[in-house]
Design a protein around this motif. Structure first.
Motif, PDB file in Angstrom:
ATOM      1  N   ASP A   1      52.324  24.768 -12.791  1.00  0.00           N
ATOM      2  CA  ASP A   1      51.619  24.957 -14.061  1.00  0.00           C
ATOM      3  C   ASP A   1      52.340  25.982 -14.928  1.00  0.00           C
ATOM      4  OD1 ASP A   1      49.305  24.608 -15.870  1.00  0.00           O
ATOM      5  OD2 ASP A   1      48.885  26.692 -15.316  1.00  0.00           O
TER       6      ASP A   1
ATOM      7  N   THR B   1      53.634  24.989 -18.543  1.00  0.00           N
ATOM      8  CA  THR B   1      52.903  25.477 -19.722  1.00  0.00           C
ATOM      9  C   THR B   1      53.050  26.973 -19.972  1.00  0.00           C
ATOM     10  OG1 THR B   1      50.857  25.980 -18.513  1.00  0.00           O
ATOM     11  CG2 THR B   1      51.163  23.698 -19.284  1.00  0.00           C
TER      12      THR B   1
ATOM     13  N   LYS C   1      49.658  29.166 -22.452  1.00  0.00           N
ATOM     14  CA  LYS C   1      49.811  27.724 -22.673  1.00  0.00           C
ATOM     15  C   LYS C   1      49.602  27.304 -24.129  1.00  0.00           C
ATOM     16  CE  LYS C   1      47.033  26.176 -19.681  1.00  0.00           C
ATOM     17  NZ  LYS C   1      46.314  25.222 -18.820  1.00  0.00           N
TER      18      LYS C   1
ATOM     19  N   ALA D   1      56.301  25.805 -22.974  1.00  0.00           N
ATOM     20  CA  ALA D   1      56.079  24.490 -22.364  1.00  0.00           C
ATOM     21  C   ALA D   1      57.434  23.862 -22.038  1.00  0.00           C
ATOM     22  CB  ALA D   1      55.288  23.596 -23.312  1.00  0.00           C
TER      23      ALA D   1
END
Length: 817
Positions: A433, A437, A443, A449
């Motif tokens: 994750d 992100t 994020k 990203a």
């Protein structure tokens, strides 16, 4: 038996095939070879490949990489390649060998994935780039063997994590390849055997083990005068004539020091004494690659009488002319000493000759403890680390550069790497994750990203430019930002061309003014100005100069060796083996205060001038002592003792305050609960902790130091990382990078884990002494305070010398009453 062609070659060289070499040649399994220096480990590692290549027609293996050799050092890869060419040429084998390091020409690196040699010698960082190459599957499809040299120096580090993840990928690209690990003698080979093998979902897999017979015991001397041994310092100026004498008695000597600044200073000191005009060279990591290669080539030809060097020449370099190793300063670990001594007489059946040159009284103890351990065959153990999450993040990014992937397949692949065998799916998903992100707190910013989901569930790069950013920033060695040093002719303006000498830390260059002089690349240089392409310098006729204080290359005192030093201090029956000044030092300490037992912690308090001092002697290394100092001063402040500062060295910690600290409850002061709230409160604002976070952020790719066509300055990197650190602590305290930072702090710049072990060991074993003046054991620590004041410009050198004389006289005075 070896094939006749190889048997004949050994016979012509006058050599006998050693049992461990024969074992490797005949085995088809992955295995670890543990052998002392000079045992022919490297040749043994390549024998199976050379035999296989000799038996396979060239046309049947065209454009296929057969063997991948991985070294921790660029210099070692180049040296091994040079040595490997000898048997290939002498047996007439149709085998091609090339190296691939950061110093390899770009055109050759670009060609190698398309047209590789039979044997490629490289580093963990270059392997990471190769497995991320779009042609990785084609490059490695014919791979038969991976040789991992000096594995003991890699496996339990972040570079080892990067290498393990690369090996896990190779297991997918070339499922049938075997792995051969080559290691010097280690206390426990099991972790290295585990590192070599893909790990199953349950249990563990170990490679085969081959143990070579022991070689001759080394001959280790210690240079320590019975008339004078310095109280403090790290340069051993007092012993330079001993070093020159040792050079004169040898054919070629390697002179090891522990930091690059020590290398520059030692080189200058030796040149002042070099009336014979012997060819003496300098080798360290900041020098330009062409300068290092020139020194290495001169060594290979036997043209040099001595080389002053750092850890750049620690591992595996085989120069037959070297017959003596001189270690200036204490070795900090028995295993490191064995490694360095093994550079001399690189032959198994002949003893290596070494001279240890301690720079101060504590180092005399350390050198004796290290010599005794080596001669007894006892080595340092290591605290095993788990795979680092920031390194995993970099690897995940690299796998996306290579091709889209499914999280499930990548998780299984990562878990097969030994350092990550216990990685949980939740931790993997958190890393994934973060790479995709930036994590929960970041994020909403598109710049973080890096991955996008595809309709089939695979993940791909979010933008093609991210592939180039990865290639520019790959690797886990994070050094201070560096500036090119360029030598120009006197009288020409700064920026008017100039030969590249190497690199120095940006922070050092920024504090220079035009006209300042410093030592670098073996010369005294005058700073002429800073331009976009580097710092311009000229040679200075002034032979006295400011010396740069490099950050890199410092080693902590090993836990094993620290314990041996404690045991030596606490054994008066062994003191007669020490120089007279050191014996006197310890005996007056015993009379004036106390000599602690190995499991005890001595805490002394005494007044001096208008200040009060508290000095303790954990012998746990400078990093752990600095962290202890930060936490102790917080506690003393809360108790209203008004601490004013502290200083730490490898052996002791000294705190000074406005009030007498002798009444402090020592058991409570040194309680292990300081690693709870006190530690958390300090870490929140600690610059050292923020520096650790910055390093993790760079490794994980959150902050790219290099962009296509430009590079961030050190200030820009620090500013960016500090902003992100504050955001994550406030909004996502369990962010994967903050967890990676805390794990690093345990054994890195803060050494929290070792400090915790010490606090546990001394619980209820603290002995205190209230003294009327400084003790002999405390003198080196107080001299560190004076040196720091000089470094900050608070006192000049003349006053320092006066203070030293008065301090020593006070400590060593024996009252007649």
């Amino acid at each position: 038996m070896l094939p006749p062609q190889f048997e004949d070659w050994f016979r012509c060289k006058g050599w006998t095939v050693r049992p461990h070499q024969l074992a490797l040649a005949q085995s088809r399994e992955s295995l670890l070879l543990v052998a002392p220096t000079g045992g022919g480990k490297t040749l043994a590692g390549f024998l199976p490949s050379l035999i296989d290549l000799a038996a396979t027609p060239k046309r049947a293996r065209a454009r296929k990489l057969h063997t991948l050799y991985i070294s921790p050092l660029k210099a070692l890869a180049v040296d091994v390649a040079r040595n490997l060419e000898t048997p290939i040429a002498e047996m007439g084998l149709a085998v091609t060998v090339e190296t691939r390091t950061g110093d390899t020409p770009a055109a050759r690196r670009a060609r190698q994935p398309h047209n590789p040699p039979d044997i490629l010698l490289t580093t963990p960082e270059q392997l990471a780039l190769l497995i991320a190459h779009p042609r990785a599957d084609k490059l490695f499809e014919g791979l038969k063997s991976v040789v991992l040299d000096e594995l003991h120096a890699l496996y339990n580090s972040k570079r080892g994590d990067l290498l393990a993840l690369g090996l896990a990928r190779l297991a997918q690209l070339a499922p049938g390849h075997r792995r051969i690990g080559l290691s010097a003698t280690v206390a426990d080979p099991a972790p290295l055997r585990r590192f070599l093998m893909p790990q199953p979902q349950e249990g563990q897999a170990l490679s085969e083990l081959v143990l070579a017979g022991g070689g001759a015991k080394p001959q280790i001397g210690i240079s320590a005068s019975d008339s004078y041994v310095p109280w403090a310092g790290h340069l051993a100026r007092h012993a330079m004539m001993d070093v020159m004498t040792a050079i004169g008695e040898s054919k070629t000597a390697l002179i090891f020091v522990n930091t690059r600044s020590q290398a520059e200073r030692t080189f200058q000191e030796l040149w002042k004494l070099n009336e014979q005009n012997w060819p003496i060279a300098l080798h360290h990591g900041s020098l330009a690659p062409e300068q290092r290669r020139k020194v290495e080539a001169a060594m290979a030809r036997g043209d040099l009488r001595a080389v002053v060097c750092t850890s750049t020449l620690d591992l595996g370099i085989d120069w037959g002319a070297v017959d003596k190793v001189i270690c200036i300063g204490a070795p900090k670990g028995a295993a490191r000493l064995v490694q360095r001594i093994g550079r001399a007489n690189h032959r198994l059946d002949e003893p290596s000759a070494a001279l240890l040159v301690p720079a101060n009284r504590f180092e005399v103890l350390e050198c004796n403890a290290a010599r005794d351990a080596v001669l007894a065959g006892e080595l340092d153990g290591e605290r095993l680390k788990q795979g680092s999450l920031d390194v995993l993040a970099q690897h995940v990014w690299g796998m996306a550069v290579a091709a889209p992937f499914t999280p499930e397949a990548l998780f299984a692949e990562v878990r097969s790497a030994a350092p990550y065998a216990l990685l949980s799916r939740s931790d993997f998903d958190a890393v994934l994750d973060f790479v995709a992100t930036g994590g929960y707190a970041l994020k909403s910013y598109d710049r973080y990203a890096r991955l996008r989901a595809m309709p089939d569930g695979r993940l791909r790069l979010a933008h093609p430019r991210l592939a180039q950013q990865y290639r520019l920033n790959v690797g886990v060695i994070v050094e201070d930002p560096m500036v090119e040093i360029r030598l120009q002719s006197r009288g020409r303006p700064a920026g008017a061309g100039g030969r590249r000498l190497g690199q120095l830390e940006e922070y050092f260059i920024e504090q220079l003014s035009v006209g300042d002089t410093f030592v670098f690349a073996g010369d005294v240089l005058r700073f002429e100005g800073l331009r976009e392409d580097g710092a311009y310098v000229t040679r200075s006729p002034d032979r006295e100069a400011e010396i740069p204080s490099y950050n890199g290359g410092k080693f902590p005192l090993s836990t094993f060796l620290a314990q041996r030093v404690r045991e030596m201090i606490s054994a008066p029956e062994r003191w007669h083996l020490l120089p007279d000044p050191v014996q006197e030092w310890l005996r007056i300490q015993e009379w004036r205060s106390v000599i602690p037992a190995p499991g005890q912690l001595l805490v002394e308090s005494f007044p001096r001038g208008n200040k009060h001092y508290l000095v303790c002697y954990p012998f746990e290394g400078r990093l752990a002592h600095q962290t202890l100092g930060m936490l102790l001063t917080r506690r003393l402040e809360r108790a209203h003792f008004k601490p004013l500062g502290f200083v730490a060295n490898e052996y002791a910690l000294a705190v000074w305050a406005a009030r007498d600290m002798g009444d402090a409850p020592m058991d409570a002061l040194f309680d292990q609960d300081m690693l709870g709230d006190d530690l958390d409160a300090w870490l929140a604002d600690s610059n050292l902790y923020k520096r650790t976070f910055r390093n993790c952020a760079i490794i994980a790719g959150l902050i790219e130091r290099k962009y296509p066509g430009k590079e961030k300055s050190g200030r820009q990197v620090t500013f960016s990382s500090d902003l992100i650190y504050d955001v994550l602590r406030a909004h996502e305290p369990d962010h994967v990078l903050l967890r990676a930072t805390y794990a690093d702090a345990g054994s890195g710049l803060l050494d929290i884990a070792r400090l915790g072990d010490m606090l546990t060991r001394v619980r209820r074993r603290i002995i205190t002494r209230r003294l009327d003046r400084v003790s002999p054991l405390a003198v080196p620590a107080l001299l560190e305070i004076s040196r720091e004041m000089v470094a900050r410009g608070e006192v000049d050198e003349e006053i320092l010398r006066e203070n030293e004389d008065a301090l020593v006289a006070d400590a060593m005075r024996v009252d007649k009453s």
